[in-house]
Scaffold this active site. Structure first.
Site, short mmCIF file in Angstrom:
data_model
loop_
_atom_site.label_atom_id
_atom_site.label_comp_id
_atom_site.label_asym_id
_atom_site.label_seq_id
_atom_site.Cartn_x
_atom_site.Cartn_y
_atom_site.Cartn_z
N GLU A 145 54.87 47.07 36.21
CA GLU A 145 54.90 47.43 37.63
C GLU A 145 55.69 46.36 38.39
O GLU A 145 55.59 46.23 39.59
CB GLU A 145 53.50 47.64 38.22
CG GLU A 145 52.40 46.88 37.57
CD GLU A 145 51.00 47.28 38.01
OE1 GLU A 145 50.82 47.63 39.19
OE2 GLU A 145 50.09 47.20 37.18
N CYS A 177 48.32 49.30 36.10
CA CYS A 177 47.87 48.48 34.96
C CYS A 177 47.49 49.31 33.75
O CYS A 177 47.22 48.77 32.68
CB CYS A 177 46.70 47.60 35.38
SG CYS A 177 47.07 46.61 36.84
N SER A 213 39.22 49.07 45.99
CA SER A 213 39.73 49.05 44.60
C SER A 213 38.65 48.57 43.64
O SER A 213 38.52 49.08 42.53
CB SER A 213 40.99 48.18 44.48
OG SER A 213 40.68 46.81 44.60
N HIS A 227 40.01 45.56 31.53
CA HIS A 227 41.14 45.15 32.35
C HIS A 227 40.60 44.10 33.32
O HIS A 227 39.60 44.34 34.01
CB HIS A 227 41.70 46.35 33.13
CG HIS A 227 42.62 45.94 34.24
ND1 HIS A 227 43.74 45.17 34.02
CD2 HIS A 227 42.58 46.15 35.59
CE1 HIS A 227 44.35 44.94 35.16
NE2 HIS A 227 43.67 45.51 36.13
N LYS A 250 31.52 42.53 36.47
CA LYS A 250 30.72 43.56 37.17
C LYS A 250 30.57 44.80 36.27
O LYS A 250 29.50 45.39 36.20
CB LYS A 250 31.38 43.94 38.50
CG LYS A 250 31.25 42.89 39.60
CD LYS A 250 32.07 43.32 40.82
CE LYS A 250 32.11 42.23 41.87
NZ LYS A 250 30.83 42.08 42.58
N ASN A 284 45.93 37.59 36.94
CA ASN A 284 46.21 39.00 36.66
C ASN A 284 47.63 39.16 36.13
O ASN A 284 48.59 38.69 36.74
CB ASN A 284 46.04 39.83 37.95
CG ASN A 284 45.94 41.32 37.67
OD1 ASN A 284 46.07 41.77 36.53
ND2 ASN A 284 45.72 42.10 38.72
N SER A 320 45.37 51.25 38.92
CA SER A 320 45.17 51.75 40.28
C SER A 320 45.99 53.01 40.50
O SER A 320 47.00 53.25 39.85
CB SER A 320 45.58 50.69 41.30
OG SER A 320 44.63 49.66 41.30
N1 CAA Z 1 30.40 30.59 46.07
C1 CAA Z 1 30.29 31.56 45.12
N2 CAA Z 1 30.64 32.87 45.34
C2 CAA Z 1 31.17 33.19 46.54
C3 CAA Z 1 31.33 32.23 47.55
C4 CAA Z 1 30.92 30.88 47.29
N3 CAA Z 1 31.06 29.92 48.19
N4 CAA Z 1 31.87 32.85 48.63
C5 CAA Z 1 32.05 34.15 48.30
N5 CAA Z 1 31.63 34.36 47.03
C6 CAA Z 1 31.65 35.61 46.26
C7 CAA Z 1 31.22 36.81 47.04
O1 CAA Z 1 29.81 36.93 47.12
C8 CAA Z 1 31.87 37.93 46.21
O2 CAA Z 1 31.08 38.16 45.08
P1 CAA Z 1 30.69 39.68 44.69
O3 CAA Z 1 32.01 40.44 44.51
O4 CAA Z 1 29.93 39.54 43.43
O5 CAA Z 1 29.90 40.21 45.83
C9 CAA Z 1 33.16 37.28 45.72
O6 CAA Z 1 33.00 35.87 45.92
C10 CAA Z 1 34.40 37.75 46.46
O7 CAA Z 1 34.12 37.65 47.82
P2 CAA Z 1 34.76 38.68 48.86
O8 CAA Z 1 34.57 40.07 48.39
O9 CAA Z 1 34.26 38.32 50.20
O10 CAA Z 1 36.30 38.26 48.71
P3 CAA Z 1 37.55 38.79 49.46
O11 CAA Z 1 37.21 39.67 50.62
O12 CAA Z 1 38.37 37.60 49.73
O13 CAA Z 1 38.30 39.75 48.40
C11 CAA Z 1 39.12 40.74 46.41
C12 CAA Z 1 38.15 39.69 47.00
C13 CAA Z 1 38.79 42.11 46.96
C14 CAA Z 1 38.94 40.76 44.91
C15 CAA Z 1 40.57 40.34 46.75
O14 CAA Z 1 40.88 39.14 46.10
C16 CAA Z 1 41.61 41.37 46.39
O15 CAA Z 1 41.91 42.27 47.18
N6 CAA Z 1 42.21 41.29 45.16
C17 CAA Z 1 43.24 42.21 44.72
C18 CAA Z 1 42.72 43.60 44.36
C19 CAA Z 1 42.02 43.64 43.04
O16 CAA Z 1 42.18 42.82 42.17
N7 CAA Z 1 41.21 44.70 42.84
C20 CAA Z 1 40.52 44.90 41.59
C21 CAA Z 1 40.35 46.34 41.25
S1 CAA Z 1 41.96 47.17 41.24
C22 CAA Z 1 42.62 46.81 39.69
O17 CAA Z 1 41.94 46.38 38.82
C23 CAA Z 1 44.08 47.04 39.45
C24 CAA Z 1 44.78 45.73 39.61
O18 CAA Z 1 45.04 45.04 38.62
C25 CAA Z 1 45.15 45.32 40.93
#
Ligand code: CAA
Length: 387
Positions: free
Chosen positions: A79, A111, A201, A233, A242, A275, A307
């Site tokens: 991609e 992916c 996602s 993945h 998870k 990733n 995705s």
């Molecule tokens: N200590 C420990 N843990 C903490 C923490 C701290 N101080 N602060 C926050 N956390 C934890 C949160 O509790 C949360 O855990 P859970 O998911 O278990 O609830 C985790 O850290 C992440 O916190 P947020 O959700 O608040 O983080 P964020 O809003 O910054 O976003 C994300 C995280 C959504 C993964 C973001 O990084 C993102 O958009 N990533 C890209 C998209 C992605 O990878 N999606 C995955 C599915 S899609 C796919 O698989 C295809 C692909 O390759 C893209």
């Protein structure tokens, strides 16, 4: 006849950002990145590495052991494509002197694309038993500086040889798939970084896991305890964790321990690299094989997610003597000998990577692993050279 993975090559560029450095620069608690996201480092590709050069380097790792007389197919999954028309695989074919008679093309579904390549390759070998297929997944994950997705970037490639009587993993018959037209992550033609609805996602990934895993067990009449390990993945390791927690729900202690230990081993390379989109699942498989202690006949589950979205669950069995085909020391060295970038240096490289390539400017590579690199562009044609 067993068909499956006979060789696995792995490449990641020689630069990385440490997650504690990134967290400090972004005013985040480092534990959010280290524990909440589950990443320690992310690989950074400078301008001398693109999807093609990384794919060549991953393939060059095992090329001297391939019988080129038997090779009939080369598929490139990415991609991070470098052209809207021409397949990246043609550059690989030329660089590695692969036979002109092979069928070759590029394939896309986020992916999932390397899994699509694997299934096409498996069908090809089934139809042409004495022939083999080479499949490459290679990507640079780019979300943007100081975005939520930044911590889930990375760069690297996996290349695999698929053939009959494979030396590493024999794929088992059957798979369960699930697809829906949704907008969780994509990259429109006019953007160099992905558009992502991160939390959506994450939820869809888990929904698709549920839609494929249990139906696979039912279809194949298998129990969760029949798996030595399940590889996911891994866009970031917490995402796979998870899904792992869903898989082990209600299982006996021994199964929970075995699958949990093997999950951590499968996530080891991902924690260091980040990733790599198409190749992430297969980097997890390699990580488990090279860092774990599997026995001949052990069953591994594969959960592939792309995705957009498309998911598939399937399985394979580890082949006796698989360890002899792996190169853990080489990969440990490749990961260890990388250059730690300051966040400012990473930002400069990232920004440069979004710009159009300059014409007729020769790039030099400082890489110590992987001899192939992008040396520049002439007349809109990317030039790949070997150090
Ligand atoms: N200590 C420990 N843990 C903490 C923490 C701290 N101080 N602060 C926050 N956390 C934890 C949160 O509790 C949360 O855990 P859970 O998911 O278990 O609830 C985790 O850290 C992440 O916190 P947020 O959700 O608040 O983080 P964020 O809003 O910054 O976003 C994300 C995280 C959504 C993964 C973001 O990084 C993102 O958009 N990533 C890209 C998209 C992605 O990878 N999606 C995955 C599915 S899609 C796919 O698989 C295809 C692909 O390759 C893209």
């Amino acid at each position: 006849m067993d068909i499956g993975i006979d060789q696995i090559g792995f490449y990641t560029p020689n630069k990385f950002v440490d997650m504690v450095d990134l967290a400090n620069a972004r005013n985040q608690d480092p534990n959010k990145f280290l524990i909440g996201i589950g990443q320690d480092r992310m690989a950074v590709a400078d301008k001398t590495q693109d999807a093609v050069s990384m794919g060549i380097n991953a393939t060059a790792e095992y090329l001297d052991q391939v019988d080129l007389e038997q090779l009939g197919l080369l598929i490139f999954a990415t991609e991070s494509g470098i052209d809207q028309s021409k397949s990246a695989s043609l550059f690989v074919k030329e660089a590695l002197n692969l036979p002109a008679r092979i069928r070759t093309f590029e394939i896309k579904e986020a992916c999932f694309a390397l899994t699509a390549s694997l299934q096409v390759a498996r069908d090809y070998v089934r139809a042409h038993p004495h022939h083999s297929a080479m499949i490459i997944g290679s990507d640079i994950a780019r979300y943007g500086l100081a975005t939520a997705g930044e911590v889930t970037q990375g760069a690297g490639a996996i290349s695999m040889l698929i053939k009959e009587n494979p030396a590493i993993i024999a794929l088992e018959e059957g798979h369960t798939s699930h697809s829906e037209n949704i907008n969780d992550f994509w990259r429109p033609n006019n953007l160099a970084t992905a558009v992502v609805d991160g939390h959506y996602s994450r939820d869809v990934y888990l929904d698709f896991f549920k839609s494929t895993f249990k139906p696979f067990l039912a279809e194949k009449q298998l129990q969760v305890s029949d798996f030595a390990g399940i590889c996911y993945h891994l866009p970031y390791t917490k995402m796979g964790y998870k899904a792992h927690k869903i898989a082990i729900e209600g299982q006996d202690d021994e199964t929970v321990k075995r699958l949990s230990d093997n999950f951590q081993l499968s996530a080891k390379y991902s924690r260091q690299v980040g990733n790599i989109y198409t190749a992430s699942l297969y980097m997890s498989v390699l990580s488990l094989l090279e860092n774990g202690d599997l026995e001949a006949g052990d069953r591994i589950g594969f959960f592939s997610y792309g995705s957009g979205a498309m998911a598939e669950f399937f399985s394979g069995k580890v082949v006796a003597g698989y360890q002899k085909r792996l190169r853990p020391a080489l990969h440990a060295r490749m990961l260890k000998e990388r250059i730690r970038l300051g966040v400012g240096q990473y930002e400069d490289i990232f920004t440069e990577g979004l710009e159009a390539l300059p014409e007729n400017v020769e790039f030099t590579s400082d890489a110590n692993h992987g001899t192939w690199y992008l040396a520049g562009q002439e007349g809109y044609v990317r030039q790949y050279k070997q150090k």
